[in-house]
Design a protein around this motif. Structure first.
Motif, PDB file in Angstrom:
ATOM      1  N   ASP A  21      27.507  24.105  17.451  1.00 21.01           N
ATOM      2  CA  ASP A  21      26.197  24.419  16.803  1.00 21.01           C
ATOM      3  C   ASP A  21      25.140  23.286  16.299  1.00 21.01           C
ATOM      4  OD1 ASP A  21      27.147  24.003  14.517  1.00 21.01           O
ATOM      5  OD2 ASP A  21      26.832  25.962  13.688  1.00 21.01           O
ATOM      6  N   LYS A  51      21.211  29.456  18.041  1.00 21.05           N
ATOM      7  CA  LYS A  51      22.735  29.145  17.390  1.00 21.05           C
ATOM      8  C   LYS A  51      23.396  30.082  16.593  1.00 21.05           C
ATOM      9  CE  LYS A  51      20.895  24.266  16.869  1.00 21.05           C
ATOM     10  NZ  LYS A  51      20.795  23.130  15.856  1.00 21.05           N
ATOM     11  N   GLN A  56      26.275  31.605  20.678  1.00 20.00           N
ATOM     12  CA  GLN A  56      27.486  30.815  21.012  1.00 20.00           C
ATOM     13  C   GLN A  56      28.430  31.299  21.679  1.00 20.00           C
ATOM     14  OE1 GLN A  56      28.556  28.278  17.655  1.00 20.00           O
ATOM     15  NE2 GLN A  56      26.888  29.376  16.320  1.00 20.00           N
TER      16      GLN A  56
END
Length: 216
Positions: A21, A51, A56
């Motif tokens: 991230d 992010k 993710q």
């Protein structure tokens, strides 16, 4: 018997996709690859456009369906906790969402979730110090790290400087860091304030452990 005319497929090197991230992880992983020519693994760090935990996770799932040997998801837990604290009441907790995602991904042997609490800098610190102290923020780890890494700063110049990059600075103590990380045990879903580093899961993966595991 007629010989087969089918051509043998050339052997290809294993490839790791690593979802992160932040740029810190990207720089560190690139320096790992740059300084370890014996690694016969393609290491491709990936940062999602957004992010959030969900973004993710979606990227991890997407990459797992492509031609990668393994997909690693490196999580800085302080980011998850920060997102959790900023979530309005009534909405699902990002920390709970992460726990659910992590449980789901365990079923896939080619996906490895790596938790660092609070952040990657804690992994750097473990190269110099065996500690189970919980640092409430990444900035507090950075402050401690500066006692060991002179002029440490979170910049591309510091991380990637030729012949003096972050990996080269840390490499002499890599085995110490691996042992210190292992000593902390696995991520405890019931204790978000437990100091944690699972970076050894990358270095001791089947594809890399011949280089990084001192034990026969």
């Amino acid at each position: 018997m007629r010989k087969s005319t089918e051509r043998k497929r050339p052997k290809t090197n294993p490839a790791f996709a690593i979802v992160v991230d932040g740029e810190t992880e990207v720089w560190y992983l690139r320096m790992l690859k740059r300084n370890e020519p014996k690694i016969r693994v393609t290491i491709k760090p990936e940062i999602p456009d957004k992010k959030s935990i969900k973004e993710q996770y979606n990227l991890v799932c997407d990459l797992s369906n492509k031609e990668f040997t393994k997909v690693f998801w490196i999580i800085d837990l302080d980011s998850v906790i920060k997102e959790d604290n900023e979530t309005p009441k009534g909405k699902e907790s990002p920390l709970k969402i992460f726990k659910k995602y992590r449980a789901e991904l365990k079923a896939n042997p080619n996906i490895v979730v790596i938790v660092n609490n609070p952040c990657l800098e804690f992994w750097f610190l473990l190269h110099f110090k065996k500690t189970s102290k919980y640092y409430g923020s990444c900035s507090s780890v950075e402050k401690e790290l500066k006692n060991y890494l002179d002029k440490y700063e979170k910049t591309q110049e510091f991380f990637t400087k030729q012949d003096n990059d972050i990996y080269l600075k840390l490499k002499p103590k890599l085995q110490v860091a691996i042992e210190n990380a292992k000593a902390l045990g696995s991520y405890d879903e019931e204790n978000s304030k437990k100091a944690m580093c699972e970076m050894e899961l990358l270095f001791l993966s089947d594809e890399l452990k011949k280089l990084f595991d001192p034990k026969p």
